[in-house]
Design an enzyme around this catalytic site. Structure first.
Site, PDB file in Angstrom:
ATOM      1  CG  PHE A   2      32.603  23.400   3.671  1.00 22.04           C
ATOM      2  CD1 PHE A   2      32.672  22.019   3.766  1.00 22.04           C
ATOM      3  CD2 PHE A   2      33.737  24.151   3.901  1.00 22.04           C
ATOM      4  CE1 PHE A   2      33.860  21.390   4.104  1.00 22.04           C
ATOM      5  CE2 PHE A   2      34.937  23.531   4.248  1.00 22.04           C
ATOM      6  CZ  PHE A   2      35.001  22.142   4.344  1.00 22.04           C
ATOM      7  CB  CYS A   3      28.719  26.689  -1.136  1.00 21.02           C
ATOM      8  SG  CYS A   3      27.390  27.621  -1.930  1.00 21.02           S
ATOM      9  N   GLY A   4      26.134  24.802  -1.277  1.00 22.34           N
ATOM     10  CA  GLY A   4      25.292  23.987  -2.142  1.00 22.34           C
ATOM     11  C   GLY A   4      25.705  24.080  -3.602  1.00 22.34           C
TER      12      GLY A   4
END
Length: 209
Positions: free
Chosen positions: A85-87
């Site tokens: 859940f990271c850019g």
């Protein structure tokens, strides 16, 4: 009255000279017998051939069975701490492309999911399912662990010591050469298809191939 005595034939004793010859022959045979080869670890790589930085065993992501990193000895190894859940999570696609393109030349990408930056809260199975279904990840990945600080797993502790830098965010990248030495580290901002980054990988693949 005479009491009968039961008689039995005396045991045949080997002559002293013959016995000595037998013992000498046995000792000579034992001395000449080849010694057993040294036992190899389960992955078939002798410890002496495995560089110190790869002498670690971690549970695999998909089934949590232990896997030794020594099986990657002699390869160019790209180690990346990952998160779902990271850019930078879309970098999974580029990492898989790198591993697929250069695998036959000796590259292997190793993924280490971590919740150190609060962006990997899922279980190992959830992470594995996400990586496979969303990005088609096939490169080796290992169970979730810490990658920085006092609780960092032993591989990342060595990587930090050798490179002088710890992961500042997810998708930090460390390259280990065929000789087991850390070549370079890159920040999360470095995309897997960035030309300068790929050139370093290609130069390492060419070395000693």
């Amino acid at each position: 009255m005479r009491i009968p005595v039961r008689w039995s034939a005396p045991r045949r004793c080997a002559p002293v000279a013959a016995l000595a010859a037998c013992l000498f022959a046995a000792g000579t045979a034992a001395a000449q017998a080849p010694s057993a080869p040294p036992a190899l670890p389960a992955d078939g790589v002798a410890a002496a051939a495995c560089p110190a930085i790869l002498q670690h065993t971690f549970p695999r992501l998909q089934d949590e069975k232990p896997q030794s990193l020594c099986q990657y000895a002699g390869k160019v190894v790209l180690v990346v701490n990952t998160a779902s859940f990271c850019g930078f999570t879309p970098q999974y696609k580029g990492l898989e492309a790198l591993d697929s393109k250069y695998r036959s030349r000796g590259l292997v990408v190793l993924g280490f999911p971590s919740n150190d930056f609060s962006q990997e809260s899922g279980s190992n199975k959830e992470i594995a399912d996400f990586c496979e279904s969303t990005f088609g990840v096939k490169f080796p990945m290992f169970a979730k662990s810490s990658v920085r600080g006092a609780n960092a797993n032993p591989l990342f502790k060595q990587l930090a010591l050798a490179s002088g830098t710890t992961p500042k965010w997810n998708f930090y990248k460390y390259l280990i050469g065929r000789d087991g030495k850390v070549v370079q580290a890159w920040s999360s901002m470095t995309a897997p298809d960035e030309s300068a980054f790929v050139k370093v990988i290609e130069s390492q693949l060419a070395a000693g191939s």
